[in-house]
Design a protein around this motif. Sequence first.
Motif, PDB file in Angstrom:
ATOM      1  N   TYR A 176       0.830  -1.204   0.000  1.00  0.00           N
ATOM      2  CA  TYR A 176       0.000   0.000   0.000  1.00  0.00           C
ATOM      3  C   TYR A 176       0.863   1.252   0.000  1.00  0.00           C
ATOM      4  CZ  TYR A 176      -4.631  -2.063   0.614  1.00  0.00           C
ATOM      5  OH  TYR A 176      -5.821  -2.727   0.410  1.00  0.00           O
ATOM      6  N   PHE A 191      -4.185  -2.077  -8.056  1.00  0.00           N
ATOM      7  CA  PHE A 191      -5.427  -2.442  -7.396  1.00  0.00           C
ATOM      8  C   PHE A 191      -6.539  -2.443  -8.432  1.00  0.00           C
ATOM      9  CE2 PHE A 191      -2.782  -1.100  -3.928  1.00  0.00           C
ATOM     10  CZ  PHE A 191      -3.188  -1.869  -2.843  1.00  0.00           C
ATOM     11  N   PRO A 192      -7.560  -3.276  -8.248  1.00  0.00           N
ATOM     12  CA  PRO A 192      -8.624  -3.356  -9.245  1.00  0.00           C
ATOM     13  C   PRO A 192      -9.403  -2.055  -9.373  1.00  0.00           C
ATOM     14  CG  PRO A 192      -9.213  -4.578  -7.265  1.00  0.00           C
ATOM     15  CD  PRO A 192      -7.772  -4.203  -7.120  1.00  0.00           C
ATOM     16  N   LYS A 193     -10.036  -1.869 -10.520  1.00  0.00           N
ATOM     17  CA  LYS A 193     -10.855  -0.687 -10.766  1.00  0.00           C
ATOM     18  C   LYS A 193     -11.949  -0.592  -9.718  1.00  0.00           C
ATOM     19  CE  LYS A 193     -13.603   1.567 -14.368  1.00  0.00           C
ATOM     20  NZ  LYS A 193     -14.127   1.447 -15.762  1.00  0.00           N
ATOM     21  N   ASP A 195     -11.404   0.121  -6.566  1.00  0.00           N
ATOM     22  CA  ASP A 195     -10.885  -0.134  -5.226  1.00  0.00           C
ATOM     23  C   ASP A 195     -10.758   1.180  -4.462  1.00  0.00           C
ATOM     24  OD1 ASP A 195      -8.669  -0.544  -3.120  1.00  0.00           O
ATOM     25  OD2 ASP A 195      -9.055  -2.582  -3.800  1.00  0.00           O
ATOM     26  N   PRO A 196     -11.173   1.222  -3.179  1.00  0.00           N
ATOM     27  CA  PRO A 196     -11.117   2.469  -2.400  1.00  0.00           C
ATOM     28  C   PRO A 196      -9.734   3.088  -2.299  1.00  0.00           C
ATOM     29  CG  PRO A 196     -12.489   0.859  -1.294  1.00  0.00           C
ATOM     30  CD  PRO A 196     -11.834   0.143  -2.434  1.00  0.00           C
ATOM     31  N   ARG A 198      -7.624   3.413  -4.577  1.00  0.00           N
ATOM     32  CA  ARG A 198      -7.406   4.245  -5.758  1.00  0.00           C
ATOM     33  C   ARG A 198      -7.993   5.636  -5.548  1.00  0.00           C
ATOM     34  NH1 ARG A 198      -7.679   0.494 -11.123  1.00  0.00           N
ATOM     35  NH2 ARG A 198      -7.418   2.569 -12.021  1.00  0.00           N
ATOM     36  N   THR A 290      -7.739  -5.593   4.138  1.00  0.00           N
ATOM     37  CA  THR A 290      -7.347  -6.020   2.797  1.00  0.00           C
ATOM     38  C   THR A 290      -7.511  -7.520   2.639  1.00  0.00           C
ATOM     39  OG1 THR A 290      -5.709  -4.236   2.668  1.00  0.00           O
ATOM     40  CG2 THR A 290      -5.454  -6.057   1.118  1.00  0.00           C
ATOM     41  N   THR A 298      -2.937 -10.822  -5.826  1.00  0.00           N
ATOM     42  CA  THR A 298      -3.962  -9.779  -5.936  1.00  0.00           C
ATOM     43  C   THR A 298      -4.341  -9.243  -4.572  1.00  0.00           C
ATOM     44  OG1 THR A 298      -5.747 -11.428  -5.854  1.00  0.00           O
ATOM     45  CG2 THR A 298      -4.898 -10.805  -8.032  1.00  0.00           C
ATOM     46  N   ALA A 300      -7.241  -6.593  -2.616  1.00  0.00           N
ATOM     47  CA  ALA A 300      -8.502  -5.866  -2.726  1.00  0.00           C
ATOM     48  C   ALA A 300      -8.812  -5.227  -1.384  1.00  0.00           C
ATOM     49  CB  ALA A 300      -9.633  -6.798  -3.143  1.00  0.00           C
ATOM     50  N   THR A 301      -9.047  -3.920  -1.387  1.00  0.00           N
ATOM     51  CA  THR A 301      -9.391  -3.213  -0.161  1.00  0.00           C
ATOM     52  C   THR A 301     -10.858  -3.457   0.144  1.00  0.00           C
ATOM     53  OG1 THR A 301      -7.780  -1.492  -0.722  1.00  0.00           O
ATOM     54  CG2 THR A 301      -9.388  -0.966   0.981  1.00  0.00           C
ATOM     55  N   THR A 302     -11.131  -4.177   1.216  1.00  0.00           N
ATOM     56  CA  THR A 302     -12.518  -4.495   1.558  1.00  0.00           C
ATOM     57  C   THR A 302     -13.090  -3.548   2.606  1.00  0.00           C
ATOM     58  OG1 THR A 302     -11.919  -6.055   3.301  1.00  0.00           O
ATOM     59  CG2 THR A 302     -12.056  -6.908   1.064  1.00  0.00           C
TER      60      THR A 302
END
Length: 314
Positions: A176, A191-193, A195-196, A198, A290, A298, A300-302
């Motif tokens: 991060y 990070f995926p499109k 994602d917070p 970003r 995360t 991969t 992903a911010t959850t």
Amino acid sequence: MRRRLLASILGLSMMTGCGARSDTPGTVPEAGPSREASAGVELAEASRAFALLGRLDKAWRDRDCATVEKLTTWAERALGGRACEATRNGRPAPARKSYTDVELYLPGVEGQDRWFVALAREPDPAYFLFLQEDGEWRLGAGPIPILGEIREPTEGAVPADDPDAGVKARLVPQRYLTYLTDPVGVSGVTFPKGDPVRDLFDDLVRRPLSVRPDRLTADVRLLVGPQRALLLPTGGALVIHALEIEYRQRARQGRSSLARPLYGRADLRGFTGRTRTAKLTGTEVVLVATAIGGSGSTLATTGLRRGLATLTAD
């Protein structure tokens, strides 16, 4: 299978990550022998620890900063110290919710490092990290609002010495930091499109433009402390960690005060006792949950939450 707790001691509807179902109100089911032998934190103990949220909420309402400090540690203590004192100077206290429908996830290991994670589903899904410090349970991080899909971990910590999952979990905060301090993207961390994180990156880029003609710089750091990771049932891990962002705002040469202060009057007055200044230094804490994919490649911010921890006029 999950066990629903309707514990009168908590006044909450709670669930845990394993065990037999029980709908008997007013009781805390006891853990079985195998669980007692293998877990460093027991179910009833974690249930009682979660109840301290009620005391913490009352302390915030009463502006009882000594109790806020006593019931928190790590990230929440950073967010409660100067910020709590600022509420005594007119800054609004944070609005806090009463969380119910809770699942408790225990690390399942013994040792001096005692902790657990809670997932509350109502009124809005959020994660919490509780840590034991000096023999007392304290809130280390939370609520961390869940954004998008709820990732339900299993009971069981990611082994710190695991050469695969353990190493990948430990590297999550650094990835991060690399992403947020790499404006041209040469590091390869992505990070995926949607994602917070970003959005957080975009905010770091936009803020200096939004305060012109004032000058604004930012430093991003890891918040040193007890990041924790639980296994996910599909592989990978759920990692809870935190960052710090320090903003330094300075008025343009020749001006005696900031043209566009980054923080509002209530924050400025609460933290510094002033309404105008030519310099500001503010530190925000960013709590992050995360999910690491099963391959570890991969992220992903959850869950994510930002809060102002300190603000000085220097």
